[in-house]
Write a protein that holds these residues in place. Sequence first.
Motif, PDB file in Angstrom:
ATOM      1  N   SER A 150       0.856  -1.199   0.000  1.00 12.11           N
ATOM      2  CA  SER A 150       0.000   0.000   0.000  1.00 12.11           C
ATOM      3  C   SER A 150       0.891   1.249   0.000  1.00 12.11           C
ATOM      4  O   SER A 150       2.101   1.157   0.237  1.00 12.11           O
ATOM      5  CB  SER A 150      -0.876   0.016   1.256  1.00 12.11           C
ATOM      6  OG  SER A 150      -0.058   0.215   2.408  1.00 12.11           O
ATOM      7  N   ASN A 151       0.281   2.398  -0.241  1.00 10.45           N
ATOM      8  CA  ASN A 151       1.039   3.653  -0.192  1.00 10.45           C
ATOM      9  C   ASN A 151       1.682   3.849   1.179  1.00 10.45           C
ATOM     10  O   ASN A 151       2.815   4.304   1.284  1.00 10.45           O
ATOM     11  CB  ASN A 151       0.131   4.851  -0.498  1.00 10.45           C
ATOM     12  CG  ASN A 151      -0.245   4.915  -1.963  1.00 10.45           C
ATOM     13  OD1 ASN A 151       0.187   4.094  -2.768  1.00 10.45           O
ATOM     14  ND2 ASN A 151      -1.055   5.887  -2.314  1.00 10.45           N
ATOM     15  N   GLU A 162       3.364   9.763   2.677  1.00 10.94           N
ATOM     16  CA  GLU A 162       2.413   9.183   1.722  1.00 10.94           C
ATOM     17  C   GLU A 162       2.141  10.141   0.571  1.00 10.94           C
ATOM     18  O   GLU A 162       1.913   9.715  -0.558  1.00 10.94           O
ATOM     19  CB  GLU A 162       1.098   8.822   2.427  1.00 10.94           C
ATOM     20  CG  GLU A 162       1.199   7.518   3.211  1.00 10.94           C
ATOM     21  CD  GLU A 162      -0.149   7.063   3.735  1.00 10.94           C
ATOM     22  OE1 GLU A 162      -1.020   6.716   2.909  1.00 10.94           O
ATOM     23  OE2 GLU A 162      -0.335   7.079   4.959  1.00 10.94           O
ATOM     24  N   VAL A 165       4.799   9.599  -1.913  1.00 11.32           N
ATOM     25  CA  VAL A 165       4.569   8.323  -2.606  1.00 11.32           C
ATOM     26  C   VAL A 165       3.549   8.523  -3.727  1.00 11.32           C
ATOM     27  O   VAL A 165       3.755   8.089  -4.862  1.00 11.32           O
ATOM     28  CB  VAL A 165       4.067   7.227  -1.629  1.00 11.32           C
ATOM     29  CG1 VAL A 165       3.593   5.989  -2.389  1.00 11.32           C
ATOM     30  CG2 VAL A 165       5.159   6.850  -0.634  1.00 11.32           C
ATOM     31  N   LYS A 166       2.457   9.229  -3.416  1.00 14.02           N
ATOM     32  CA  LYS A 166       1.415   9.450  -4.422  1.00 14.02           C
ATOM     33  C   LYS A 166       1.951  10.228  -5.619  1.00 14.02           C
ATOM     34  O   LYS A 166       1.609   9.937  -6.762  1.00 14.02           O
ATOM     35  CB  LYS A 166       0.223  10.179  -3.794  1.00 14.02           C
ATOM     36  CG  LYS A 166      -0.568   9.290  -2.859  1.00 14.02           C
ATOM     37  CD  LYS A 166      -1.674  10.032  -2.163  1.00 14.02           C
ATOM     38  CE  LYS A 166      -2.377   9.103  -1.187  1.00 14.02           C
ATOM     39  NZ  LYS A 166      -3.361   9.783  -0.386  1.00 14.02           N
ATOM     40  N   LEU A 169       4.120   7.919  -7.662  1.00 12.02           N
ATOM     41  CA  LEU A 169       3.286   6.988  -8.432  1.00 12.02           C
ATOM     42  C   LEU A 169       2.638   7.696  -9.614  1.00 12.02           C
ATOM     43  O   LEU A 169       2.569   7.145 -10.709  1.00 12.02           O
ATOM     44  CB  LEU A 169       2.208   6.355  -7.536  1.00 12.02           C
ATOM     45  CG  LEU A 169       2.713   5.337  -6.516  1.00 12.02           C
ATOM     46  CD1 LEU A 169       1.583   4.896  -5.604  1.00 12.02           C
ATOM     47  CD2 LEU A 169       3.352   4.134  -7.190  1.00 12.02           C
ATOM     48  N   ARG A 181      -2.341   0.839 -10.606  1.00 11.03           N
ATOM     49  CA  ARG A 181      -1.263   0.023 -10.047  1.00 11.03           C
ATOM     50  C   ARG A 181      -1.167  -1.311 -10.795  1.00 11.03           C
ATOM     51  O   ARG A 181      -0.083  -1.773 -11.110  1.00 11.03           O
ATOM     52  CB  ARG A 181      -1.534  -0.235  -8.564  1.00 11.03           C
ATOM     53  CG  ARG A 181      -1.579   1.029  -7.734  1.00 11.03           C
ATOM     54  CD  ARG A 181      -2.220   0.759  -6.376  1.00 11.03           C
ATOM     55  NE  ARG A 181      -1.267   0.285  -5.402  1.00 11.03           N
ATOM     56  CZ  ARG A 181      -0.608   1.070  -4.574  1.00 11.03           C
ATOM     57  NH1 ARG A 181      -0.821   2.364  -4.577  1.00 11.03           N
ATOM     58  NH2 ARG A 181       0.260   0.566  -3.733  1.00 11.03           N
TER      59      ARG A 181
END
Length: 194
Positions: A150-151, A162, A165-166, A169, A181
């Motif tokens: 998960s994130n 997070e 991370v987003k 991504l 994903r």
Amino acid sequence: MSIFVIDDHPLMREAVVMLIRRLSSKATVTELDRLAAVMPAVEQHGVPELICLDLKLPDTNGVSGVRELKRQFPGVPLVVLSAAPALDYEDLSIEAGADAYIQKSAGATEISNVLRVFLNEELEPESATPTEKLSKRQKQLLVMLDKGMSNRDIAEELQISEHTVKVHLWRLFRRLNVKSRSQASHLARTQGLL
């Protein structure tokens, strides 16, 4: 790089502009205090390459501004900078088309880390195929996605937020021209990236 910073609080707008100028001396920043000022600014300065938007403006509230700007400029990255808690508006903003959501209370370092990802977009070569120009971090993310992390798990593993991370991504999906994903993992497997 042309950037629009749209915030009706002069002090916050100036702080964001200072951060951007510190991160990218070549950036041309246009400061706006309402959504209605966007089209006149486009006529004067051209279409921006990045938009930083506050959710609460005199002529818009909530994610309606995000929807409106993404309708007008679908290919322009949009970062929401809001005083509203992420729990309340982050998912709504992303669903409306925002590419990242940052709480103003996150502080200069966190805001800089997210903006840096968007500002560095122009530095990457465009000639290579999508998979040839993956960074070490993007390859690392593909492995983590393939493991089903998960994130939050990825953030803990990489010791980043997070939010960051987003944003990573978002750039990875854009680089690979995928929307999810599972598509990223499938492409990574079929291209031999894992």
